[in-house]
Design a protein around this motif. Structure first.
Motif, short mmCIF file in Angstrom:
data_model
loop_
_atom_site.label_atom_id
_atom_site.label_comp_id
_atom_site.label_asym_id
_atom_site.label_seq_id
_atom_site.Cartn_x
_atom_site.Cartn_y
_atom_site.Cartn_z
N UNK A 44 56.36 88.41 155.06
CA UNK A 44 55.22 87.81 155.76
C UNK A 44 55.22 86.29 155.60
N UNK A 45 55.44 85.80 154.39
CA UNK A 45 55.43 84.36 154.13
C UNK A 45 56.55 83.67 154.90
N UNK A 46 57.74 84.27 154.89
CA UNK A 46 58.88 83.67 155.59
C UNK A 46 58.61 83.59 157.10
N UNK A 47 58.12 84.67 157.66
CA UNK A 47 57.92 84.72 159.11
C UNK A 47 56.72 83.88 159.55
N UNK A 48 55.65 83.93 158.78
CA UNK A 48 54.46 83.17 159.15
C UNK A 48 54.71 81.67 159.08
N UNK A 49 55.41 81.23 158.05
CA UNK A 49 55.65 79.79 157.85
C UNK A 49 56.90 79.28 158.56
N UNK A 50 57.72 80.20 159.07
CA UNK A 50 58.94 79.84 159.81
C UNK A 50 59.82 78.89 158.98
N UNK A 51 59.95 79.20 157.69
CA UNK A 51 60.82 78.39 156.84
C UNK A 51 62.27 78.55 157.29
N UNK A 82 69.75 91.46 144.17
CA UNK A 82 70.12 90.60 145.31
C UNK A 82 70.42 91.46 146.53
N UNK A 83 71.32 92.42 146.36
CA UNK A 83 71.74 93.27 147.47
C UNK A 83 70.57 94.13 147.97
N UNK A 84 69.79 94.65 147.03
CA UNK A 84 68.66 95.52 147.39
C UNK A 84 67.63 94.77 148.22
N UNK A 85 67.28 93.56 147.79
CA UNK A 85 66.29 92.78 148.52
C UNK A 85 66.82 92.33 149.87
N UNK A 86 68.10 91.97 149.94
CA UNK A 86 68.69 91.56 151.22
C UNK A 86 68.60 92.69 152.25
N UNK A 87 68.85 93.92 151.82
CA UNK A 87 68.77 95.08 152.73
C UNK A 87 67.33 95.30 153.20
N UNK A 88 66.36 95.15 152.26
CA UNK A 88 64.96 95.34 152.62
C UNK A 88 64.50 94.28 153.63
N UNK A 89 64.93 93.03 153.42
CA UNK A 89 64.55 91.96 154.35
C UNK A 89 65.20 92.17 155.71
N UNK A 114 65.81 94.93 157.18
CA UNK A 114 65.03 95.92 157.93
C UNK A 114 63.78 95.30 158.55
N UNK A 115 63.36 94.16 158.01
CA UNK A 115 62.18 93.46 158.53
C UNK A 115 62.58 92.30 159.45
N UNK A 116 63.86 92.27 159.84
CA UNK A 116 64.32 91.28 160.80
C UNK A 116 64.68 89.93 160.20
N UNK A 117 64.89 89.89 158.88
CA UNK A 117 65.23 88.63 158.22
C UNK A 117 66.63 88.74 157.63
N UNK A 118 67.53 87.92 158.10
CA UNK A 118 68.91 87.92 157.61
C UNK A 118 69.04 87.05 156.36
#
Length: 441
Positions: free
Chosen positions: A257-264, A277-284, A286-290
């Motif tokens: 939410x913070x990444x997408x709302x603030x468009x960092x 690292x790998x686990x969080x990257x996969x979760x992000x 799925x939410x459209x964040x590479x």
């Protein structure tokens, strides 16, 4: 490599010429738009030029590399009368100045910076970097005939010494960069083995953003009548620190939410383990964040590719372990996020110091569940800070978590009889190990 303009940080009013630096170095600093020395540079460079041992503490991004690199370059250049290093090397694989660092990336970065500072020295000073993860044969070839300045990680340096590729018996200056990490338990045995191969009479320089008490105790066996300089500023910082509380299990959703709302467009996210690292990257994802990952299990070429891509802006979100927390210069990095809190309070300062460097405005965010609350209080206490706990709309902490946070903030009563026997703390254990290793050196 582009060297950051560290001299945007609190100008001292002095000039580099006043510090006693020679014309070729002054010309190069002018080209790099270094207008005035930073406080650590102004206070430490004259002492280093005078040959004094030194303990230098300053905030991240304050120009510590130039503080030791410029005097070392000047000493070697003057000793050689400005002659190219290829014509003045002594026989044998000897080293004049040794700079020890904890990570491969920092070794490369420091060596690149030194070569940049030496641009007008007519090739008189040779600099080599050695670190693991790449071919040892290439590094052996680079060390053939010796080198003026060697920047190294301890493990690879010991490998090269065992292969007779380099000798430390003529080291005149030793630098421990990120000294608190170099003097930690994980490096003590390697450092002791290297010290045994160096002359007892040499100049020793220690630099770091943090110097915990146990590290200060260990330095007594390393330095002779050192100059101690601490210039951490109590003035307003360009780095804004914020803490967001969140319900257990909702950190990833809040982060996205913070990444997408603030468009960092450039974010460094710290976690505590390689698998995280790998686990969080996969979760992000799925939410459209590479996101890319950066940790010790990646090969050196992959680590270099990822780091270069992040610095250039090609990679926008980087998830990393603490190997990215030490010394790395990422210009104008706007945001650092602690997804997991660091285990060490000192590492908190190193992590957040990747943003807000060289006078740039930066933001450091920590996401804490109620289980993190007590540990974050320890981080605050050790670093002498106090930050307001905030909540993000839509991610408010529920009543159970709020009650747990309140409970976690209360001091824990000691069990009956716990005060009768004082337990030896980790700091004294580290000091004892160090003294036992070095006492017969």
């Amino acid at each position: 490599m582009t060297t950051p303009d560290t001299n945007l940080i609190k100008p001292t009013g002095k000039s580099f010429a006043e510090l006693g630096l020679i014309a070729p170095l002054l010309a190069r600093l002018a080209e790099m738009q270094y207008q005035q020395p930073t406080p650590i540079q102004a206070q430490a460079i004259p002492s280093v030029l005078a040959g004094r041992d030194l303990i230098g503490g300053a905030n991240t991004g304050s120009g510590k590399t130039a503080t030791f690199a410029l005097p070392i370059l000047q000493h070697i250049y003057q000793h050689k009368d400005g002659k190219p290093s290829t014509t003045t090397k002594a026989k044998g694989n000897y080293v004049n100045s040794l700079i020890l660092v904890p990570t491969r990336e920092l070794a490369k970065q420091v060596a690149d910076s030194i070569r940049s500072y030496a641009a007008h020295l007519n090739g008189a000073v040779n600099t080599v970097a050695v670190f693991g993860g790449v071919s040892v044969n290439t590094q052996m070839l680079a060390l053939r005939g010796g080198t003026d300045i060697l920047v190294a990680t301890p493990g690879r340096l010991l490998d090269l010494i065992s292969s007779n590729a380099v000798k430390l018996s003529r080291v005149q200056t030793l630098v421990l960069d990120e000294a608190d990490r170099m003097l930690s338990l994980g490096f003590i045995e390697e450092l002791s083995a290297l010290l045994a191969l160096m002359p007892k009479q040499k100049q020793t320089l220690l630099f770091s953003a943090t110097f915990p008490e146990q590290v200060k105790a260990l330095t007594q066996t390393l330095l002779s009548n050192p100059v101690e300089i601490q210039v951490q500023s109590s003035e307003a910082s360009t780095l804004v620190q914020r803490v967001f509380t969140v319900n257990k299990g909702e950190k990833t959703a809040l982060l996205a939410h913070l990444i997408q709302q603030n468009q960092w467009r450039q974010i460094l996210i710290f976690v505590n383990a390689k698998n995280n690292c790998e686990h969080l990257a996969k979760k992000l994802s799925k939410r459209g964040i590479s996101a890319e990952v950066f940790h010790g299990d990646k090969g050196q070429s992959a680590r270099s590719r990822v780091l270069d891509g992040f610095k250039s802006g090609e990679i926008e979100v980087l998830i990393a372990t603490d190997i990215a927390a030490r010394g790395l210069d990422i210009e104008k990095l706007p945001v650092v996020i602690n997804f997991n809190l660091p285990r060490s309070p000192a590492d908190y300062m190193h992590r957040i110091g990747r943003s807000g460097r060289a006078g740039e405005v930066g933001l450091a965010i920590s996401l804490i569940e109620y289980e993190d609350y007590h540990h974050f209080k320890i981080i605050e206490k050790k670093n002498k800070i106090r930050l307001e706990r905030e909540q993000v709309t839509g991610f408010e902490v529920d009543k159970d978590s709020e009650d747990a946070i309140i409970a976690a903030s209360k001091p824990i009563a000691a069990p009956p009889g716990s005060g009768k026997k004082k337990r030896k703390n980790k700091s004294s254990i580290n000091a004892d190990i160090w003294l036992n290793i070095t006492k017969d050196k």
